[in-house]
Scaffold this motif. Structure first.
Motif, PDB file in Angstrom:
ATOM      1  N   VAL A 115      -3.062   0.023 -13.706  1.00 38.20           N
ATOM      2  CA  VAL A 115      -2.580  -1.117 -12.899  1.00 38.20           C
ATOM      3  C   VAL A 115      -3.599  -1.369 -11.812  1.00 38.20           C
ATOM      4  CG1 VAL A 115      -0.153  -0.768 -13.385  1.00 38.20           C
ATOM      5  CG2 VAL A 115      -1.199   0.403 -11.460  1.00 38.20           C
ATOM      6  N   GLN A 116      -3.744  -2.601 -11.469  1.00 37.03           N
ATOM      7  CA  GLN A 116      -4.671  -2.980 -10.406  1.00 37.03           C
ATOM      8  C   GLN A 116      -4.049  -2.624  -9.079  1.00 37.03           C
ATOM      9  OE1 GLN A 116      -7.698  -4.181 -10.937  1.00 37.03           O
ATOM     10  NE2 GLN A 116      -8.197  -4.328  -8.782  1.00 37.03           N
ATOM     11  N   GLU A 117      -4.738  -1.810  -8.282  1.00 36.14           N
ATOM     12  CA  GLU A 117      -4.224  -1.461  -6.967  1.00 36.14           C
ATOM     13  C   GLU A 117      -4.490  -2.581  -5.989  1.00 36.14           C
ATOM     14  OE1 GLU A 117      -5.470   2.279  -5.449  1.00 36.14           O
ATOM     15  OE2 GLU A 117      -5.282   3.251  -7.385  1.00 36.14           O
ATOM     16  N   GLU A 118      -3.554  -2.777  -5.059  1.00 34.49           N
ATOM     17  CA  GLU A 118      -3.728  -3.770  -4.037  1.00 34.49           C
ATOM     18  C   GLU A 118      -4.314  -3.097  -2.819  1.00 34.49           C
ATOM     19  OE1 GLU A 118      -0.783  -6.693  -2.191  1.00 34.49           O
ATOM     20  OE2 GLU A 118      -0.109  -6.465  -4.272  1.00 34.49           O
ATOM     21  N   HIS A 119      -5.483  -3.555  -2.400  1.00 32.23           N
ATOM     22  CA  HIS A 119      -6.123  -3.002  -1.207  1.00 32.23           C
ATOM     23  C   HIS A 119      -5.841  -3.912  -0.027  1.00 32.23           C
ATOM     24  CE1 HIS A 119      -8.208  -0.006  -3.591  1.00 32.23           C
ATOM     25  NE2 HIS A 119      -8.500  -0.960  -4.453  1.00 32.23           N
ATOM     26  N   ARG A 120      -5.250  -3.352   0.996  1.00 32.19           N
ATOM     27  CA  ARG A 120      -4.910  -4.148   2.184  1.00 32.19           C
ATOM     28  C   ARG A 120      -5.689  -3.639   3.400  1.00 32.19           C
ATOM     29  NH1 ARG A 120       1.573  -4.418   1.265  1.00 32.19           N
ATOM     30  NH2 ARG A 120       1.480  -5.645  -0.633  1.00 32.19           N
ATOM     31  N   ALA A 121      -6.940  -3.470   3.236  1.00 32.93           N
ATOM     32  CA  ALA A 121      -7.761  -2.975   4.342  1.00 32.93           C
ATOM     33  C   ALA A 121      -8.292  -4.135   5.160  1.00 32.93           C
ATOM     34  CB  ALA A 121      -8.920  -2.159   3.794  1.00 32.93           C
ATOM     35  N   ALA A 122      -8.307  -3.934   6.448  1.00 36.39           N
ATOM     36  CA  ALA A 122      -8.857  -4.957   7.350  1.00 36.39           C
ATOM     37  C   ALA A 122     -10.251  -4.519   7.765  1.00 36.39           C
ATOM     38  CB  ALA A 122      -7.960  -5.113   8.568  1.00 36.39           C
TER      39      ALA A 122
END
Length: 69
Positions: free
Chosen positions: A61-68
């Motif tokens: 599964v494609q991971e969601e990266h929420r890095a700023a």
């Protein structure tokens, strides 16, 4: 039942059978490496993988990266 170690003359014979040119000074080294590989594979064959699905069943599964930044 443990298998007998591969001898340098047998390594040369198997190389010739496979169509590979193997210099005489490499026979012992090739036999030693083949024996090592055989022992590693023998250990892997003893592992129990009954509850592990085959690789074809894996769906990443494609991971969601929420890095700023």
């Amino acid at each position: 039942m443990p298998a007998l170690a591969l001898t340098p003359p047998e390594a040369a014979r198997w190389a010739a059978r496979a169509g590979l040119s193997l210099p005489a000074e490499r026979h012992a080294a090739v036999a030693a490496v083949a024996d090592h590989i055989h022992h590693v594979v023998a250990v892997l064959r003893e592992l129990d993988f009954e509850d592990v699905p085959p690789a074809a069943a894996y769906h990443p599964v494609q991971e969601e990266h929420r890095a700023a930044v």
